[in-house]
Design an enzyme around this catalytic site. Structure first.
Site, PDB file in Angstrom:
ATOM      1  N   ARG A 162       0.814  -1.210   0.000  1.00 48.53           N
ATOM      2  CA  ARG A 162       0.000   0.000   0.000  1.00 48.53           C
ATOM      3  C   ARG A 162       0.850   1.263   0.000  1.00 48.53           C
ATOM      4  NH1 ARG A 162      -4.942  -1.932   2.574  1.00 48.53           N
ATOM      5  NH2 ARG A 162      -5.765   0.156   2.671  1.00 48.53           N
ATOM      6  N   TYR A 165       0.549   4.359  -2.157  1.00 47.87           N
ATOM      7  CA  TYR A 165      -0.545   5.265  -1.819  1.00 47.87           C
ATOM      8  C   TYR A 165      -0.278   6.028  -0.531  1.00 47.87           C
ATOM      9  CZ  TYR A 165      -5.377   6.924  -1.258  1.00 47.87           C
ATOM     10  OH  TYR A 165      -6.494   7.700  -1.118  1.00 47.87           O
ATOM     11  N   GLY A 168       2.958   7.853  -0.678  1.00 48.15           N
ATOM     12  CA  GLY A 168       2.777   8.860  -1.731  1.00 48.15           C
ATOM     13  C   GLY A 168       2.043  10.083  -1.192  1.00 48.15           C
ATOM     14  N   VAL A 207     -14.753  -1.218  -0.302  1.00 44.59           N
ATOM     15  CA  VAL A 207     -15.685  -2.119   0.370  1.00 44.59           C
ATOM     16  C   VAL A 207     -17.151  -1.728   0.189  1.00 44.59           C
ATOM     17  CG1 VAL A 207     -15.529  -1.003   2.654  1.00 44.59           C
ATOM     18  CG2 VAL A 207     -16.079  -3.430   2.485  1.00 44.59           C
ATOM     19  N   VAL A 208     -17.483  -0.454   0.289  1.00 47.49           N
ATOM     20  CA  VAL A 208     -18.898  -0.080   0.185  1.00 47.49           C
ATOM     21  C   VAL A 208     -19.415  -0.365  -1.223  1.00 47.49           C
ATOM     22  CG1 VAL A 208     -20.623   1.715   0.553  1.00 47.49           C
ATOM     23  CG2 VAL A 208     -18.553   1.723   1.921  1.00 47.49           C
ATOM     24  N   SER A 209     -18.629   0.047  -2.238  1.00 46.16           N
ATOM     25  CA  SER A 209     -19.077  -0.198  -3.609  1.00 46.16           C
ATOM     26  C   SER A 209     -19.126  -1.698  -3.903  1.00 46.16           C
ATOM     27  CB  SER A 209     -18.189   0.527  -4.614  1.00 46.16           C
ATOM     28  OG  SER A 209     -16.829   0.393  -4.272  1.00 46.16           O
ATOM     29  N   ASP A 226     -11.398 -11.561   9.102  1.00 49.97           N
ATOM     30  CA  ASP A 226     -12.507 -11.983   9.964  1.00 49.97           C
ATOM     31  C   ASP A 226     -13.640 -10.958   9.993  1.00 49.97           C
ATOM     32  OD1 ASP A 226     -11.470  -9.920  11.446  1.00 49.97           O
ATOM     33  OD2 ASP A 226     -10.787 -11.154  13.137  1.00 49.97           O
ATOM     34  N   PRO A 292      -5.143  -1.920   7.653  1.00 55.91           N
ATOM     35  CA  PRO A 292      -5.311  -1.284   8.966  1.00 55.91           C
ATOM     36  C   PRO A 292      -6.437  -1.953   9.762  1.00 55.91           C
ATOM     37  CG  PRO A 292      -5.118   0.375   7.254  1.00 55.91           C
ATOM     38  CD  PRO A 292      -5.233  -0.946   6.555  1.00 55.91           C
ATOM     39  N   HIS A 293      -6.190  -2.203  11.057  1.00 55.87           N
ATOM     40  CA  HIS A 293      -7.180  -2.898  11.877  1.00 55.87           C
ATOM     41  C   HIS A 293      -8.362  -2.023  12.237  1.00 55.87           C
ATOM     42  CE1 HIS A 293      -3.746  -5.624  12.289  1.00 55.87           C
ATOM     43  NE2 HIS A 293      -4.675  -6.542  12.477  1.00 55.87           N
TER      44      HIS A 293
HETATM   45  P1  NAD Z   1     -11.657   8.557  -7.994  1.00 56.70           P
HETATM   46  O1  NAD Z   1     -10.802   7.447  -8.474  1.00 56.70           O
HETATM   47  O2  NAD Z   1     -13.116   8.508  -8.279  1.00 56.70           O
HETATM   48  O3  NAD Z   1     -11.114   9.955  -8.514  1.00 56.70           O
HETATM   49  C1  NAD Z   1      -9.778  10.219  -8.826  1.00 56.70           C
HETATM   50  C2  NAD Z   1      -9.754  10.957 -10.155  1.00 56.70           C
HETATM   51  O4  NAD Z   1      -8.407  11.290 -10.479  1.00 56.70           O
HETATM   52  C3  NAD Z   1     -10.305  10.124 -11.304  1.00 56.70           C
HETATM   53  O5  NAD Z   1     -11.217  10.892 -12.053  1.00 56.70           O
HETATM   54  C4  NAD Z   1      -9.045   9.785 -12.117  1.00 56.70           C
HETATM   55  O6  NAD Z   1      -9.329   9.571 -13.493  1.00 56.70           O
HETATM   56  C5  NAD Z   1      -8.185  10.997 -11.849  1.00 56.70           C
HETATM   57  N1  NAD Z   1      -6.752  10.750 -12.021  1.00 56.70           N
HETATM   58  C6  NAD Z   1      -6.009   9.726 -11.516  1.00 56.70           C
HETATM   59  N2  NAD Z   1      -4.722   9.846 -11.868  1.00 56.70           N
HETATM   60  C7  NAD Z   1      -4.642  10.984 -12.619  1.00 56.70           C
HETATM   61  C8  NAD Z   1      -3.569  11.645 -13.277  1.00 56.70           C
HETATM   62  N3  NAD Z   1      -2.324  11.165 -13.239  1.00 56.70           N
HETATM   63  N4  NAD Z   1      -3.850  12.789 -13.965  1.00 56.70           N
HETATM   64  C9  NAD Z   1      -5.112  13.290 -14.010  1.00 56.70           C
HETATM   65  N5  NAD Z   1      -6.160  12.703 -13.405  1.00 56.70           N
HETATM   66  C10 NAD Z   1      -5.923  11.563 -12.717  1.00 56.70           C
HETATM   67  O7  NAD Z   1     -11.408   8.664  -6.421  1.00 56.70           O
HETATM   68  P2  NAD Z   1     -12.089   9.595  -5.325  1.00 56.70           P
HETATM   69  O8  NAD Z   1     -12.619   8.709  -4.278  1.00 56.70           O
HETATM   70  O9  NAD Z   1     -12.968  10.595  -5.947  1.00 56.70           O
HETATM   71  O10 NAD Z   1     -10.809  10.307  -4.716  1.00 56.70           O
HETATM   72  C11 NAD Z   1     -10.531  11.679  -4.897  1.00 56.70           C
HETATM   73  C12 NAD Z   1      -9.385  12.090  -3.981  1.00 56.70           C
HETATM   74  O11 NAD Z   1      -9.775  11.907  -2.615  1.00 56.70           O
HETATM   75  C13 NAD Z   1      -8.113  11.274  -4.171  1.00 56.70           C
HETATM   76  O12 NAD Z   1      -7.005  12.127  -4.075  1.00 56.70           O
HETATM   77  C14 NAD Z   1      -8.131  10.307  -3.020  1.00 56.70           C
HETATM   78  O13 NAD Z   1      -6.841   9.915  -2.655  1.00 56.70           O
HETATM   79  C15 NAD Z   1      -8.807  11.127  -1.947  1.00 56.70           C
HETATM   80  N6  NAD Z   1      -9.427  10.252  -0.938  1.00 56.70           N
HETATM   81  C16 NAD Z   1     -10.595   9.596  -1.200  1.00 56.70           C
HETATM   82  C17 NAD Z   1     -11.147   8.764  -0.244  1.00 56.70           C
HETATM   83  C18 NAD Z   1     -12.437   8.029  -0.481  1.00 56.70           C
HETATM   84  O14 NAD Z   1     -12.844   7.251   0.394  1.00 56.70           O
HETATM   85  N7  NAD Z   1     -13.127   8.229  -1.571  1.00 56.70           N
HETATM   86  C19 NAD Z   1     -10.506   8.591   0.993  1.00 56.70           C
HETATM   87  C20 NAD Z   1      -9.302   9.252   1.212  1.00 56.70           C
HETATM   88  C21 NAD Z   1      -8.782  10.094   0.249  1.00 56.70           C
HETATM   89  N1  UDP Z   2     -12.919  -5.139   2.378  1.00 54.12           N
HETATM   90  C1  UDP Z   2     -13.788  -6.220   2.511  1.00 54.12           C
HETATM   91  N2  UDP Z   2     -14.417  -6.673   1.389  1.00 54.12           N
HETATM   92  C2  UDP Z   2     -14.250  -6.101   0.165  1.00 54.12           C
HETATM   93  C3  UDP Z   2     -13.377  -4.992   0.050  1.00 54.12           C
HETATM   94  C4  UDP Z   2     -12.728  -4.548   1.186  1.00 54.12           C
HETATM   95  O1  UDP Z   2     -13.993  -6.768   3.603  1.00 54.12           O
HETATM   96  O2  UDP Z   2     -14.874  -6.570  -0.806  1.00 54.12           O
HETATM   97  C5  UDP Z   2     -12.272  -4.624   3.613  1.00 54.12           C
HETATM   98  C6  UDP Z   2     -10.789  -4.329   3.481  1.00 54.12           C
HETATM   99  O3  UDP Z   2     -10.029  -5.498   3.802  1.00 54.12           O
HETATM  100  C7  UDP Z   2     -10.596  -3.243   4.516  1.00 54.12           C
HETATM  101  C8  UDP Z   2     -11.935  -2.502   4.522  1.00 54.12           C
HETATM  102  O4  UDP Z   2     -12.867  -3.370   3.888  1.00 54.12           O
HETATM  103  O5  UDP Z   2     -10.409  -3.810   5.790  1.00 54.12           O
HETATM  104  C9  UDP Z   2     -11.897  -1.187   3.770  1.00 54.12           C
HETATM  105  O6  UDP Z   2     -11.326  -1.400   2.505  1.00 54.12           O
HETATM  106  P1  UDP Z   2     -11.309  -0.302   1.352  1.00 54.12           P
HETATM  107  O7  UDP Z   2     -10.442  -0.818   0.263  1.00 54.12           O
HETATM  108  O8  UDP Z   2     -12.694   0.093   1.010  1.00 54.12           O
HETATM  109  O9  UDP Z   2     -10.667   0.984   2.043  1.00 54.12           O
HETATM  110  P2  UDP Z   2      -9.310   1.205   2.858  1.00 54.12           P
HETATM  111  O10 UDP Z   2      -8.672  -0.105   3.160  1.00 54.12           O
HETATM  112  O11 UDP Z   2      -8.505   2.043   1.979  1.00 54.12           O
HETATM  113  O12 UDP Z   2      -9.779   1.879   4.092  1.00 54.12           O
END
Ligand code: NAD
Ligand code: UDP
Ligand code: UDP
Length: 338
Positions: A162, A165, A168, A207-209, A226, A292-293
């Site tokens: 990971r 990400y 990064g 996970v939600v999607s 688990d 992450p737990h």
């Molecule tokens: P998403 O994948 O729907 O949106 C990301 C967008 O960035 C996409 O439209 C993708 O095409 C574009 N993209 C990716 N790489 C690119 C590049 N090199 N140049 C131009 N465009 C690029 O994801 P999201 O959930 O909408 O996330 C948006 C931001 O929020 C991200 O920075 C993500 O890290 C942050 N974030 C989201 C969540 C979440 O739960 N959704 C949680 C933490 C942080």
């Molecule tokens: N997860 C799960 N089933 C799935 C996808 C994810 O149980 O189909 C779990 C995953 O192992 C993690 C949590 O759901 O513990 C959240 O995962 P997600 O990838 O949505 O977000 P993140 O790990 O970045 O918080």
């Protein structure tokens, strides 16, 4: 204050998106990188309805034109297909930098977080724009502190699967603070916790999607490990409100933006069953590495300094996402009774 003096009065904390009676606010020029994605497109909707001019920069890696198509033809809206890893010249007042391959299946192969953020900071420096970075709760890694406060430095594996990400985004935060301190860029940092809602990528593995699409397709819900690990789920409109308040406010951050309502993955599966299909089965799968737990935001700082807190609990937000997923999974004309 902005270099071009556009933004002078009329919206402090608490009035974002509303123009106080008698005050005319000139529209800003705003770039939203990643604006064709899930969060970005909802943000774009709010900015457009506020009267701003919006440029979306997106390479459509996970984003979709469909998410912003309803703005095509509006002279205040522009969509540029561009990878932020390459430099770009634009003249804007604000930069919401969201571009990032954000889900586990996508984020591993890409320098977007570092090189893309550097370019957008270079742009902010050149034109004097205010820059907002969407960082993530992943910067806390597998946290040893619970709930997580912004002052916690995190517990991250620098060489794990990971790390592209989370490290990064940590680097992106570092760059943002360096440009803020060293080049005077007006910076804002949001640490976003798990967010869900309409327009989420159906198959990007979050996970939600996953659960919602699986329940709709009558497939078993895949619980990793688990299922006792926890996350806190925020509805997208709450996040967008937080991002806008952060951008307009006076504080750099970082700010946690998330809903403190904490659920185990098994509890989440249950809520999905209640919402979509009580007979949906659960199937256990091996968990991913370095998962992450637990995770839950402490949002005291955002409450105090931005006057922000989430309003939509999971059981209210999930049905709004489900109607959108139902349309996309089955097609517009094949609504299926739940
Ligand atoms: P998403 O994948 O729907 O949106 C990301 C967008 O960035 C996409 O439209 C993708 O095409 C574009 N993209 C990716 N790489 C690119 C590049 N090199 N140049 C131009 N465009 C690029 O994801 P999201 O959930 O909408 O996330 C948006 C931001 O929020 C991200 O920075 C993500 O890290 C942050 N974030 C989201 C969540 C979440 O739960 N959704 C949680 C933490 C942080
Ligand atoms: N997860 C799960 N089933 C799935 C996808 C994810 O149980 O189909 C779990 C995953 O192992 C993690 C949590 O759901 O513990 C959240 O995962 P997600 O990838 O949505 O977000 P993140 O790990 O970045 O918080
Ligand atoms: N950059 C950009 N658009 C601009 C200004 C800069 O994409 O309008 C890029 C630039 O190409 C560089 C990065 O942002 O790769 C950092 O720019 P900065 O001026 O801070 O660094 P330098 O070019 O001096 O190394």
């Amino acid at each position: 204050t902005y270099q071009n003096g556009h933004l002078t009065t009329g919206f402090g904390t608490g009035s974002v998106g509303k123009i106080p009676l008698g005050l005319k606010r000139k529209g800003l020029r705003i770039v939203v990188t990643g604006g064709a994605g899930f969060v970005g497109s909802h943000l774009v909707d709010r900015l457009m309805s506020r009267g701003d001019s919006v440029i979306v920069v997106d390479n459509f890696f996970t984003g979709r034109k469909e998410n912003v198509m309803h703005h095509f033809g509006n002279p205040r809206f522009e969509l540029i297909r561009h990878d932020v890893v390459e430099p770009i010249l634009l003249e804007v007042d604000q930069i919401f930098h969201l571009a990032c391959p954000a889900s586990p299946v996508h984020y591993k192969h890409n320098p977007t977080n570092v090189v893309g953020t550097l370019n957008m900071l270079g742009l902010a420096k050149r034109v004097g724009a205010r820059f907002l970075l969407t960082s993530t709760s992943e910067v806390y890694g597998d946290p040893l502190q619970h709930p997580q406060v912004e002052t916690y430095w995190g517990n991250v594996n620098p060489i794990g699967v990971r790390s592209c990400y989370d490290e990064g985004k940590r680097t992106a935060e570092t760059l943002t603070m360096d440009y803020h301190r060293g080049a005077g860029v007006e910076a804002r940092i949001a640490r976003i916790f798990n967010t869900y809602g309409p327009r989420m990528c159906i198959d990007d593995g979050r996970v939600v999607s996953n659960f919602v699409a699986q329940a709709l397709r009558k497939e078993p819900l895949t619980v990793y490990g688990d299922g006792k690990q926890t996350r806190s789920f925020q509805y997208v409109s709450d996040l967008v409100e937080g991002l806008m308040r952060l951008m307009e406010g006076e504080h750099v951050g970082p700010f946690n933006l998330g809903n403190p309502g904490e659920f185990t993955m098994l509890e989440l599966a249950q809520v999905v069953q209640e919402t979509i299909d009580p007979n949906a089965k659960i199937e256990f799968r091996p968990n991913t590495e370095d998962d992450p737990h637990k995770r839950k935001p402490d949002i005291t700082k955002a409450k105090e300094l931005l006057g922000w807190e989430p309003k939509v609990p999971l059981r209210k937000g999930l049905p709004m996402m489900v109607s959108d997923f139902r349309r996309r999974v089955f097609g517009d004309h094949k609504e299926v009774a739940s």
